[in-house]
Each structure stands twice: as structure tokens, then as C-alpha cells.
Design an enzyme around this catalytic site. Structure first.
Site, PDB file in Angstrom:
ATOM      1  N   ASP A  54       0.592  -3.344   1.555  1.00  0.00           N
ATOM      2  CA  ASP A  54       0.892  -2.727   2.848  1.00  0.00           C
ATOM      3  C   ASP A  54      -0.411  -3.586   3.556  1.00  0.00           C
ATOM      4  OD1 ASP A  54       2.439  -0.827   2.277  1.00  0.00           O
ATOM      5  OD2 ASP A  54       1.224   0.999   1.826  1.00  0.00           O
ATOM      6  N   THR A  55      -1.393  -3.842   3.092  1.00  0.00           N
ATOM      7  CA  THR A  55      -2.515  -4.226   3.859  1.00  0.00           C
ATOM      8  C   THR A  55      -3.239  -5.414   3.498  1.00  0.00           C
ATOM      9  OG1 THR A  55      -4.273  -3.029   2.908  1.00  0.00           O
ATOM     10  CG2 THR A  55      -3.069  -1.952   4.642  1.00  0.00           C
ATOM     11  N   ARG A  56      -2.760  -6.103   2.397  1.00  0.00           N
ATOM     12  CA  ARG A  56      -3.590  -7.199   1.690  1.00  0.00           C
ATOM     13  C   ARG A  56      -3.766  -8.369   2.523  1.00  0.00           C
ATOM     14  NH1 ARG A  56      -5.233  -8.687  -3.480  1.00  0.00           N
ATOM     15  NH2 ARG A  56      -3.821  -7.129  -4.173  1.00  0.00           N
ATOM     16  N   GLU A 117      -7.735   4.429  -9.533  1.00  0.00           N
ATOM     17  CA  GLU A 117      -9.139   3.962  -8.721  1.00  0.00           C
ATOM     18  C   GLU A 117      -9.629   5.127  -7.937  1.00  0.00           C
ATOM     19  OE1 GLU A 117      -8.479  -0.662  -7.674  1.00  0.00           O
ATOM     20  OE2 GLU A 117      -8.267   0.784  -5.994  1.00  0.00           O
TER      21      GLU A 117
END
Length: 1350
Positions: A54-56, A117
Site C-alpha cells: 500500500d505505502t512502501r 507486529e
């Protein structure tokens, strides 16, 4: 590696060891220490959890780059070494990070790695409350994350099928917990760059605070002292702002300044923290100035003369906005010179904080804002002590009682004592704790005393003597009396007491309109220790005695008492023969102050022997011997320096036989000597100002010489029930008050009073006097006059007194109500300002003609037990401001009060049930106080009346209706209500925002109306450690704005002070609370500040605003009031151009989504008066404005001809296509003006106003121009306008109209009957004739978009 921003911060600041004030650590050592400490703590500043796909390559990469540019050590998953155990390295990195960024995106929940995480991150937060987790909602709604809806629901459907249910539930829990944290929402920012900047700024702030906490190795308790000073920093000043922090040693001044320095200094271009010491001040002003400027400019400077600084230095510093802390300044001249330098050299917007133990240091330097640091409350004190004693926020099990003893009995809100004692007791067992606490009673802690002693050592000899006298003798005594006595001792008490107060060694508090002196117990113990030390140096001679055990030891061992200057002895606690002490008084030639307290049993033989041996030192200025056992006070040589003599509640029958030479005596108090039969001869007391003989039941006469004393001011003989006469041939012009209340046998009053006595207080109620004495009948403008309810009061002259107090007569002439109805219309009462009825037990009602007292401002009733209600005519007292009712046990009903009422108090009215509308019409006053203390039978509708009154007042304020311009616009308005608590009422008033604690967090939704007014509430427990009836209570709330990442920014503090049980009569009784009570208030100024903060927060964002309210209540002398609950309520109002207002229909908002237009035909709307505005707001509902509904509007406003020219009515309706155009208006204009010809006497109505022209024979030509603008003068776009005729039902003449077009503007001419619906024709030009009753084409004023309103 330690981040660069913190290294630079350390290098640019002077760091001083808290244990060794004034000895600076080297910059290298400080930086090294910080580096090693931080590196040992965590490897990473920030850990980023995100969904790669999505955002890397977009948001996360930009954010990571921004963090790296700011030298913030960040862990991101591509830092995992290839070939390593990925999950293990992730867990290790998580546990080795300071702060966590969780970037929630559309597919975050589809990744098991991300969810695991997150679970690990939230576990870290649970284990350590200091761990910070910041959620970032990137193109996803928080509710989808919180409730696992949308794409998160789809992802979890998959997880449920393929993963263990227990683990899935852990993921759900972690998502919910994380989504509930304060964070950032990308939809609230126009550009991602803005979002990234704010995230970086928040991380900076949190890391900085975290480093600061680690560095101090001690918790910081954020309390009102801190928030108050921080609020001062928020002031936007066009000059250099200097803030003073002032308080006693150990109170936390340095801690507050240090915390603010670490939090705020990074926002400035230069900063410096300089801790003053004796050594530093001795080096001189030039050295100090060079040290400051060197740090601010990051270069070594030498300054030889502060008044001749090189221009290059001035130019550099002039353009820098700096933050400077000058800690523990004691030299007034140095402070003044530095402040002058700062104001002339520093850039506007610079902030200077100066802490000191001496207020004079601040005032002499011209400091604008000064905050006095008060003691911490019990809750915060216990928390701070627990952090030091147990390394937690609460005491360990079985240690709570011991911890309470330390906090409440010894430290009493002083942070220094809490820290030192907490650290000392940390490793001790319970028996050691108990032993240590018992030891502290006798031997104060040396470390605490060392700090406190600094202030004492700085005093001059005169101030030291005054301080020791206060500590040993005058603690909690009236300040005027203490000043008078100490001045007579040769001290300079006026300036000395002020200086001690400025140095925070004593404090001044108010009670019953008098000021009293108070001293903290730690300072008192320091003074006692000093006296003992001086005694050791002087061969055991002690100057002051205050402890009974110590007194007994001294007299038993026959130690030298020659040097004793003051002595307090509690006779109930001594273990030796009291005669030993009293006879020894002759051996104390230096004795100035003497207090003998407690009972002494004395037989006749003892009494005789005692009188023979009794002798007083001539140096005595003050004698207090209450409960004196002597039957006769001998005619010894009384001290000629004696200023005050108190012998209350004594056994004495007679004082000296002959006049005593007492030239210095000013006050003598012989109250409640029940066996006293003869007043002492005081002819030799030429300076006597006041004598009290209250309650001397056996006293039959008062020595006439008292009235001739040249300086006599007050004579108190109330409740001397055997007193038969008050007579004298003379009366001193200095007399200002004579009180003889309750002298039930007083039959004769013959004291000649002249015009000089016009301002005196003369109270003769409840006596045997049948007529007003002729010697006072001529007096005018008395401050107070008290008498029996009697027909003789009719003879009193106009303007006889400002206040009249009436009581029951001893012998009743007639029914008291009948007597009152006769005397009220007389001149003395018609001009009266204040009227009080006290213990009128026969008064069953007040007469209806009380409304004649049109000058009356204050009305009070106390102890009128049989009164059941007040007369309805009371609402016509147009000048009445205050109404006080106390102990009227049968009072059941309060009628509507006059609009002028500001203060209303009802105390202990046990039967009071009904309260009508508090005022017949809300007054235009900027403050109001309504109190119902112990009125526990109040019915629910009485509470509704209170809430209605509050709503009405807020409506008037919101529209500036009748208020002074500066009052309404400045928000300087305060409405306050105090009444017994009812659980169901609290739930109704505060349905959503109520807490059982003293704080509450509120989420303000995006659709919350900006015009809301905030009402606060606290629930005060009936169980307090002191009597609330005796003291003023300071209460309020502090409001904080959620900044995200668990950060709160102070907005404002609402606070006021009140004597919750305000009481009129002089004899104040103990007012115990019989139930919990609620305080509800509206603070206009603070409500406005919160509104502005919400507006500012909303700019560029639609996120919910989070507010936190922390409520407080304490007395003026800092005793904490127990709060059992708190709440807030939004009072939603709508303000328009015509100052119209709509109260909230529901709690959520002021527009009602359920309102139908048929409601206009309801009885409620039908009763709307001329001048009121009716608003029909459109929410989400689509109204169908049918013709018969719109017709109801027209029919609703048929008004009489009499009122035709005074009304103003406005409807605000949603537009529904042609329904309004065709059914309500027949003709109109698409412009903003219409030209019309007004017919004879027709009423003109344009949805804004209506009027009636003069009834003449000519038609009137009018051009109507429509306008709409906001209060800030911004124009509102008008798309169309229109008019329509409406006629009153009383109109008999037939009228009509014709219309013709002329250049796009309409002209109107009266030609036909208004009642005709048919039969109209065209004129010669073929234009249609239309009667006014037809509907003209019109569209209501409509705003093109919401933006036009902002």
C-alpha cells in the site's frame, strides 16, 4: 547513536545538578552522560509498521526520508539483514524502540505479519505506560480499523477460515486498541507533505519529553501550577514577555521551569537555562550577562559593562526569538537590570521565565505575569510520593495509611518533602516507616530544613523576629490584630508581614471579610528548630515557649526564664501545678505575648492565695486568658503597654475596683463571662477602641464612662439578658457601632447621638424597647439600624438607614404581618436599600405591599420558621439584586423573582420544594449566582427551572441581547448554580459527558456546532475534612486539546471562587452538608476560548476534536474539596444576523430532524410573542412544504393594529423548489431590491419585518433593498427576494393591488379588496390585477454554499 537534535540541545543549554545548585556540569560531561544513557535505553527512536504493497513506495518512503533528514533513528523492515530470522529481528527491533508509528492502510489487515507486529507493539505499551504508539490512518477511516469493517472485514473473514481463533481475536483487540489512540488521519490534510511535517513534529516533541524524563530520573506530575504557567506562555505578545514563578522553597518552581524549558525551547532560535546561586550573583551583572549572551549566540563573549554592549552583539540577538529561564533569582537589582536588557535587546516573541522565592524580585523588575506556585493537592502529592517511595503511581498494599500520614500530615503538598521522604523510606519496612514518622514530629528532616533555611537566612533581624512570633504565637490569627500587636512591640510589622508574604514564608487568606495569617507546617517546624538552636547557644535560655511538655520541663528544672518573650500554655496538657507557671510570670520581665488556654480548677483558698501572688510583667502587649478561674481580677499594677486583653468564657464576677491606667489598651474582650455583674472601670483606657461584653448574662449596667472615651468605636453588648439600661450624658463622636441585639430586658436607651453619628451601626432588635428611642429618631443615613417589628417605625425619617434589620418584639402589639403592611409604605422603608428579617418566628408571611420598596436591593430572611412562601408581588421589586433565605424550615415555594436578581441563596430550607421560574425575565447581567444549600426536598421541576434559567441567560449572551458590547463580546460572563444533587437529574442534564471521577475526555464530532456554549458541573461530596460553610471554595476546570500521540495542549482554565453557603447574619453558624451538592456553571470567556480552539483545530481537517477536562475544587487556603463526579454539556445556540437564537432541541445539536411544519399550528408556536424569532432548521430531512402548511405561516402572524409597527418576526425555512415560490409568494425579483407603492394602512411583511405607515390619504412609495451579512461584516449571497402583503383580522376596509412590470422592478398599487380571491381584471395596459392576499413570487434568502458562512 544518540540523535543530533538532542546533542545540540544539550550543548546549547547549561545543565545544573539538582543536588548542587549553582555548580554547572561541563558541557562535554553532560552530553556524554545523556549519550550513554540514551544509547543504553533504546537503539531506535521510531519503529514503523506498515503494509508494503500500500505505502512502501509512496507515503512511507516519504515519511522515512523526512525522519532521516531530522536525524531520527528509524527502524523500517528493509533494515533486516538478509539471511536472518525475520520475525525474531522484528521483535527485537520493536522492543528496542522508543516510539511506534502504525500506518493503517486499506490492506493492512490482510497481512498476518502486520497484525503480529501490531500485537507485539501493543504488548510493549501495556508493559510500559511511557511507550508511545501513534496511529496514522492513510486513506482508511478509523472506524474501519476500530470495528474491522470494509476491507478489514473482508480480510478477517479470510483469517477466520485459516487462522487460530484465539490469535485472530488478539489481532482484533490490537486493532481496536490502536485505533482508539490519538493519531493522524490523512483525509484531514490537503497535502501529504503537511501530514508528514506534523508527524515529524509530534515525534520530535515526544522524543524530547522522553529524553527529558530519562535525564531527570524523576517523574513530573502535571498539575494546575504547571498548566497555569504554560498558559501564560501562550500569550501572543508584541514585546518580550517576562513570566515570574514565585513560591516558597521546595514548592516546585525549578521543576516547572525546567519542564517548560525542555518542552518549549526547541521552538525558539536560541535558549538558555541559567541557575542562579550566591556565587554566581557575587560575580556581578556583567558576568551573568556575558554567560547568557554566550549561550544564546553560541560563542564566547566577554562583557565589561552591560550598558555598553557592542552593536554587533545587539544586532545578532535582536533578530533572534529566544527562550530563557533564570532560576532562583534572589537579587532584585540584578533581576531588574536583566529584564531591562531583555526588553531592549531581544526580538519580539521572546519568552523569559524567572523563578524566585521573593515576589519583590518580580515586582521591582516590572514582571507582567506572576504565578504563585501553590501546594500540590492530595492526589498529586500521593502520586509523586509513590513514584519516589515505590517506583509506581500508587502506594504498595498495606502502605496506604502510612503513605497518607506522610502526604497529609507532614509534607502537605510540598514536592521537595515528598521526594526526599519518598526516597528515604523506599527500602524501609513498616515498623521503620512508623518509627520514622514519629521521629519527624520531633525532629524535622535535615535535607528539607536546609533548603527552607535559605529564605530565613536572607531576612533582616526585624523580619526574623516577626516570623518567629508568627510561628510560635500568631499562626492563623487576624492580620490586623497581629500587625497592631507587633507594631506595639517595636517591630515594623506592616512592611515586615508584607515582606514575609512576598518571600512565601507566610500566606494571607480571607475569612468572613477579614484577612488571616497562615504558615506552612514545614516552615513552622523550621522556626521551632531555629529557636532551639539559639537556646543551645544561649545556655538554654529560650525566647519563645509553645509546647506544654517543654514548658513543664523548664519550670520543673527551674531553668532560666528571664529571656522568654512569648508563651502559650495549654493548661489541660500540663503535668505540674498551674500556680507554678502563673506565679512565675513575675520572673519574665521580657514577656510580650501571653496565652493561657484551657480550664483550671480552683477552690476559694487557691483563689485567695493566687490573688496575693499574682503579678504581670510590664512589657506585656497581649494577654489571652480565656476561661480564667479567678472570681475577682485584682487591682494590681496592670501592664501599661498592654494593647489587647481577652478573657472570654471566664469565671470572673468583677474586675479591678478602681480605674486602671491603661493608656495603650485598644481592645478588650470579656464576651460570655456569664457571672460578670459589673462592667470594669475603663476611664483610664484613653486609647480604647472596642469592648465586647456579648453574652454576659448577669451584667445589669454598662459604665457610662465608656461612651465618653475619646477613641471608642465599637460597643458589643448583645445577648446581655440582664441588662436593663444603656444611659449616658455624653457620647463620643468616634462611636461607629453599638450592638445590643437580644437584650431582652433592655427597657431604657438614653444616649445622646449627634449628627456625627449618621454613619454608625445601631442594632437594638429583640429588646424590651417599645418605641424607637427619641435620642436617635433624628438620625439619618445610618449604615445599619436594627429594631423590633413595631408601629413606632412609622416615625422614622426618610433615608433613615441603608439597612434595617427587624426581629420579633418581646411583647407583641399586633400580628407582625399587619404591622409590616403598615410600616412598609412609610418614608424610611420606601428609601431603604437593604432589609433583613432575623428570627422572626411569629412572621407567617410577608405582606403583598412589599413591592412598594422600589429602592430595595437586598432582602434577607433568616430563622423565619413559619413562612411557607414569598409573596408573588416580589417580582415587582425592580431594583432587587440579592435575595438571601436561611433556616426558614417551613418555606415551600419560591415565586418568580424580579429580572434584576443576581444573587439568590437558600440555606437549610428543609421544606422547599417548588421554585418557579427563577426570574420573571432573565436579566441582562454578566454574572449570576443561585445557591440552594441543604434544600434537599427540591422537586424535579425546580431543577428544570434552574436549567431553563441557565438556557435563557445563555441565549441572551449569545445574541448580545441587552448586554453591554464589551461584556458579551469579551465573554466576561459567569452564571453559577449550586444545589443538592439528584442522580436522575444529573443523568438528564449530562447524558453523554459525565464522569464519576474529576476528569472527563470528550470527543467533539465534525458536525458539532461552533456556536455551542459550554456548561460545566462538579458533584461535591457531603463528606469533607473541614466545614465548607466557613470558607470560600475555588472551583473550575482546565481544558486541554488532544494533539495526537497522547499529547495534550492546554487551552484555558475556568475558575471562580464562592462561599458556597453564603450567610447574612453576623453570628455565622456551622453549616454541615446533609447531602452531596452539585455546582453547575457557564463561563463565557473560557467557553469562547474553547470554541476558538475547536475552530482552529478544524481548519483543513474534518477529524473529531478531542478535549480533556480536569475539574478541581479547593479552599482559599488550599484545602482540597472532594469531587465525586464531573460533567459538561453543550448548550447549542444559533446566532444570525438579526441576533436570533435557537436553543438545542436535542443534546447532539440545535437543529431538530423531527420537526414538522404542522408544529406551527401547535399551541406552543401560537403563543410566540411579537419580537421573538422562530427558526425551522433543515437537517438531513427533506421537507414537503405543502400549501396548507405554508398558509399556516401566514395565518400565524395576523397581528393587531396596535402592535403593527413594533414587531420583528423571522422564519428560516428549507427551500423546496416551486412550493415556496408559487404557494407563498406570487411575484418577486431575482435581484436584491423591489420598488413598491405601499397601499393605505396596509401592513408590510418581508419575512424580516412588518410595519404600518401613518394612516393618511396618500399611497407611499417604498423601495425595499434586501441585505444579509455576518457579524464580521462579510456579505452573504442573496439569490432572490420577494414581498407579500398580510392583513390583520381587525382591518375592515377593502383594499387591492395592481402590479405592472417596469424595467425589471415591480411597482405595487392598492386598488382592490384583500379578501378577494377572484374577480380581478386587467388594467388598460393589459396587466393583471392581483389582490395582496395572493402569494407573490419569492424565494427565501439562500446562501450559495457553507463556505460563505466561514
Amino acid at each position: 547513536m544518540r540523535t543530533k537534535y538532542f546533542l545540540s540541545y544539550i550543548i546549547n543549554c547549561l545543565i545544573h545538578s539538582p543536588q548542587h545548585r549553582g555548580m554547572a556540569l561541563s558541557v562535554t560531561a553532560a552530553a556524554s552522560s545523556a549519550y550513554s544513557q540514551a544509547s543504553v535505553t533504546h537503539q531506535y527512536d521510531v519503529f514503523i509498521s506498515f503494509r508494503g504493497e500500500d505505502t512502501r513506495n509512496s507515503f512511507t518512503s516519504h515519511l522515512h526520508s523526512a525522519l532521516r533528514r531530522n536525524q531520527i533513528e528509524t527502524f523500517i523492515d528493509y533494515r533486516i539483514q538478509k539471511g536472518g530470522a525475520i520475525w525474531n529481528e522484528l521483535v527485537e527491533a520493536i522492543r528496542d524502540s522508543n516510539l511506534f508509528l502504525v500506518i493503517f492502510s486499506e490492506n493492512y489487515a490482510s497481512s498476518r505479519w502486520c497484525l503480529r507486529e501490531l500485537v507485539e507493539i501493543m504488548e510493549c505499551k501495556k508493559k510500559n505506560e511511557n511507550v508511545i504508539v501513534i496511529p496514522v490512518f492513510y486513506r482508511i477511516q478509523p472506524t474501519h480499523v476500530r470495528k474491522q469493517t470494509g476491507t478489514y472485514h473482508t480480510a478477517f473473514d479470510e483469517h477466520e477460515r485459516s487462522t487460530d481463533r484465539k490469535e485472530v481475536q488478539q489481532w482484533r483487540t490490537a486493532l481496536t486498541e490502536a485505533a482508539n489512540l490519538s493519531g493522524f488521519h490523512c483525509d484531514h490534510y490537503r497535502q501529504e507533505a503537511e501530514l508528514i511535517d506534523e508527524i515529524v513534529e509530534a515525534i520530535f516533541s515526544n522524543l524530547n519529553n522522553s529524553c527529558y524524563r530519562d535525564e531527570l530520573k524523576s517523574p513530573f506530575i502535571c498539575n494546575r501550577n504547571y498548566t497555569s504557567v504554560k498558559s501564560l506562555l501562550k500569550f501572543k505578545s508584541e514585546k518580550v514577555l517576562v513570566i515570574g514563578i514565585w513560591g516558597m522553597p521546595g514548592i516546585g518552581k525549578t521543576t516547572i521551569a525546567t519542564t517548560l524549558f525542555h518542552e518549549c525551547s526547541s521552538e525558539y532560535e536560541g535558549h538558555c537555562f541559567l541557575a542562579f546561586s550566591k556565587n554566581l550573583e557575587e560575580k556581578g551583572l556583567n558576568h551573568i550577562c556575558a554567560k547568557l549572551l554566550s549561550q544564546l549566540l553560541n560563542q564566547d563573549l566577554r562583557i565589561d559593562n552591560i550598558r555598553v554592549i557592542h552593536s554587533s552583539i545587539i544586532r545578532k540577538i535582536k533578530h533572534r526569538k529566544v527562550f530563557v529561564v533564570l532560576d532562583d533569582v534572589t537579587n532584585s537589582q540584578i533581576a531588574a537590570d536583566l529584564i531591562q536588557l531583555f526588553r531592549s535587546c531581544l526580538s519580539c516573541g521572546s519568552k523569559i521565565i524567572l523563578t524566585t522565592r521573593d515576589r519583590n524580585v518580580l515586582t521591582s523588575g516590572g514582571v507582567e505575569e506572576i504565578h504563585e506556585v501553590k501546594e500540590m493537592n492530595f492526589e498529586d502529592s500521593l502520586k509523586l510520593f509513590s513514584h519516589n517511595a515505590f517506583r509506581g503511581s500508587h502506594p504498595k498494599e498495606n502502605y496506604y495509611e502510612l503513605s497518607t500520614r506522610v502526604v497529609a500530615d507532614y509534607a502537605k503538598g510540598i514536592p521537595l518533602a515528598l521526594k526526599i521522604l519518598g526516597s528515604f523510606l523506599r527500602t524501609k519496612g513498616k515498623s521503620e516507616w512508623d518509627s520514622a514518622l514519629r521521629k519527624l514530629r520531633k525532629y524535622p528532616n535535615a535535607d528539607i530544613q536546609q533548603v527552607l533555611r535559605l529564605s530565613y537566612d536572607a531576612l533582616d533581624d526585624d523580619e526574623k523576629s516577626i516570623l518567629l512570633d508568627v510561628a510560635c504565637f500568631f499562626h492563623e490569627h487576624e492580620m490586623k490584630m497581629v500587625t497592631r500587636i507587633l507594631n506595639s512591640c517595636g517591630f515594623f510589622a506592616d512592611i515586615g508581614i508584607k515582606s514575609l508574604s512576598d518571600k512565601s514564608l507566610i500566606s494571607i487568606y480571607s475569612y468572613n471579610n477579614e484577612k488571616y495569617i497562615k504558615m506552612h507546617s514545614l516552615i513552622k517546624k523550621m522556626c521551632w528548630k531555629i529557636i532551639h538552636e539559639e537556646s543551645s547557644k544561649n545556655c538554654g535560655q529560650q525566647t519563645r515557649l509553645w509546647n506544654a511538655e517543654e514548658v513543664c520541663n523548664i519550670f520543673q528544672r527551674e531553668r532560666d526564664i528571664h529571656g522568654v518573650e512569648s508563651m502559650i500554655v495549654d493548661m489541660n496538657e500540663i503535668t505540674i501545678d498551674p500556680r507554678i507557671i502563673i506565679i512565675a510570670l513575675r520572673k519574665m520581665p521580657k514577656l510580650r505575648l501571653l496565652a493561657l488556654r484551657g480550664n483550671i480548677n480552683m477552690d476559694l483558698e487557691w483563689n485567695r492565695m493566687f490573688v496575693e501572688d499574682f503579678q504581670l510583667p510590664n512589657d506585656l502587649r497581649y494577654i489571652e486568658w480565656d476561661k480564667c478561674p479567678l472570681n475577682f481580677v485584682p487591682s494590681i499594677c496592670w501592664p501599661q503597654k498592654l494593647v489587647q486583653l481577652s478573657m472570654r468564657d471566664s469565671n470572673t464576677e468583677k474586675f479591678w475596683n478602681t480605674a486602671q491606667n491603661l493608656p495603650s489598651l485598644e481592645f478588650i474582650d470579656l464576651a460570655h463571662n456569664k457571672r460578670l455583674i459589673e462592667c470594669p472601670n475603663l476611664a483610664g483606657a484613653t486609647n480604647l477602641k472596642s469592648i465586647s461584653l456579648i453574652g454576659c448574662e448577669s451584667l445589669q449596667d454598662v459604665d457610662s464612662s465608656i461612651f465618653s472615651l475619646p477613641k471608642i468605636e465599637e460597643l458589643h453588648v448583645s445577648y446581655c439578658t440582664s441588662l436593663k439600661r444603656l444611659c449616658s450624658d455624653n457620647c463620643s463622636p468616634s462611636l461607629r457601632g453599638l450592638w445590643a441585639t437580644g437584650c431582652s430586658n433592655l427597657e431604657e436607651f438614653s444616649i445622646p447621638m449627634m449628627g456625627d453619628h449618621s454613619k454608625i451601626q445601631l442594632c437594638l432588635p429583640s429588646t424590651a424597647l417599645n418605641e424607637v428611642p427619641s435620642t436617635i429618631m433624628h438620625l439619618k443615613n445610618l449604615d445599619d439600624f436594627g429594631f423590633n417589628i413595631s408601629y413606632s417605625l412609622e416615625k422614622l425619617p426618610l433615608n433613615c438607614a441603608q439597612t434595617i434589620l427587624l426581629m420579633d418584639p418581646i411583647k407583641h402589639e399586633d400580628n407582625t404581618c399587619i404591622i409590616l403592611s403598615r410600616i412598609l409604605p412609610t418614608p424610611a422603608f420606601l428609601s431603604l436599600k437593604q432589609l433583613a428579617f432575623y428570627k422572626c418566628k411569629s412572621l407567617s408571611e410577608l405582606p403583598d405591599n412589599i413591592h412598594l420598596l422600589q429602592s430595595l436591593k437586598v432582602l434577607a430572611l433568616d430563622g423565619c420558621h413559619v413562612i411557607k412562601s414569598l409573596p408573588k408581588s416580589i417580582k415587582n421589586l425592580e431594583q432587587l439584586i440579592e435575595l438571601w433565605i436561611a433556616n426558614c424550615e417551613m418555606l415551600q415555594y419560591i415565586p418568580p423573582l424580579p429580572p434584576s436578581i443576581i444573587y439568590f441563596v437558600a440555606v437549610n430550607c428543609k421544606s422547599l420544594e417548588t421554585v418557579s421560574n427563577l426570574t420573571s425575565e432573565p436579566p441582562r447581567k454578566h454574572y449570576t449566582w443561585f445557591r440552594f444549600h441543604n434544600c434537599t426536598k427540591l422537586a424535579d421541576h425546580a431543577y428544570e427551572a434552574v436549567l431553563k434559567d441557565l438556557e435563557s441567560r445563555i441565549e441572551l449572551v449569545a445574541n448580545n441581547d441587552g448586554y453591554l458590547h464589551n461584556e458579551a463580546n469579551s465573554g466576561n460572563i459567569f452564571f453559577y448554580y449550586y444545589l443538592p444533587s439528584k442522580e436522575n437529574i444529573i443523568n438528564e442534564w449530562f447524558p453523554d459527558y459525565y464522569s464519576r471521577e474529576a476528569s472527563i475526555i470528550v470527543e467533539v464530532p465534525p458536525d458539532h456546532k461552533i456556536s455551542s456554549c459550554l456548561v460545566g458541573c462538579i458533584l461535591i461530596s457531603q463528606y469533607q475534612s473541614f466545614n465548607l460553610g466557613d470558607k470560600k471554595v475555588i472551583f473550575g476546570w482546565e481544558c486541554y486539546l488532544g494533539k495526537g500521540c497522547n499529547e495534550w495542549e492546554w487551552i484555558t482554565t475556568s475558575g471562580n471562587r464562592a462561599l458556597l453557603t453564603s450567610y447574612v447574619p453576623d453570628d455565622v453558624i456551622q453549616l454541615e452538608m446533609v447531602s452531596d451538592h452539585k455546582v453547575v456553571w457557564y463561563d463565557g470567556e473560557r467557553s469562547n476560548k474553547i470554541t476558538e480552539a475547536i475552530k482552529k483545530r478544524r481548519k483543513g481537517t474534518t477529524c473529531n476534536t478531542i478535549l480533556k477536562f480536569e475539574f478541581y475544587a479547593h479552599t482559599e487556603d488550599n484545602e482540597e474539596v472532594v469531587i465525586k463526579g464531573c460533567g459538561i454539556r453543550w448548550m447549542h445556540v444559533h446566532v444570525n444576523h438579526e441576533r436570533g437564537i435557537s436553543p438545542d432541541a436535542t443534546h447532539e445539536g440545535y437543529e431538530s430532524h423531527d420537526l414538522e411544519l404542522e408544529d406551527l399550528e401547535s399551541e406552543t408556536v401560537r403563543k410566540q410573542r411579537i419580537g421573538k424569532r422562530v427558526h425551522l432548521h433543515c437537517g438531513s430531512k427533506d421537507y414537503c412544504a405543502t400549501p396548507h402548511k405554508l398558509h399556516a405561516i401566514g395565518q400565524e402572524k395576523n397581528i393587531s393594529e396596535a402592535n403593527a409597527n413594533v414587531g420583528k418576526i423571522c422564519y428560516f425555512l428549507p427551500i423546496r423548489g416551486s412550493k415556496v415560490d408559487d404557494d407563498l409568494f406570487h411575484n418577486g425579483s431575482s435581484q436584491n431590491s423591489i420598488s413598491i407603492q405601499l397601499p393605505l394602512s396596509s401592513n408590510f411583511f418581508v419575512f424580516i419585518f412588518y410595519l404600518a405607515p401613518d394612516d393618511d390619504d396618500q399611497n407611499s412609495n417604498l423601495e425595499v433593498k434586501f441585505f444579509a451579512r455576518l457579524p464580521n461584516k462579510e456579505e452573504v449571497v442573496i439569490k432572490e427576494c420577494g414581498i407579500r402583503w398580510t392583513y390583520t383580522n381587525m382591518e375592515k376596509k377593502s383594499r387591492g393591488s395592481s402590479f405592472k412590470r417596469n424595467r425589471g422592478v415591480f411597482e405595487l398599487e392598492a386598488i382592490a379588496s384583500p379578501n378577494e380571491e377572484k374577480g380581478f381584471e386587467s388594467d388598460d395596459e393589459g396587466e393583471e390585477l392581483v389582490p395582496p392576499a395572493k402569494k407573490f413570487k419569492h424565494s427565501l434568502m439562500e446562501v450559495e454554499s457553507v463556505e460563505n458562512l466561514r
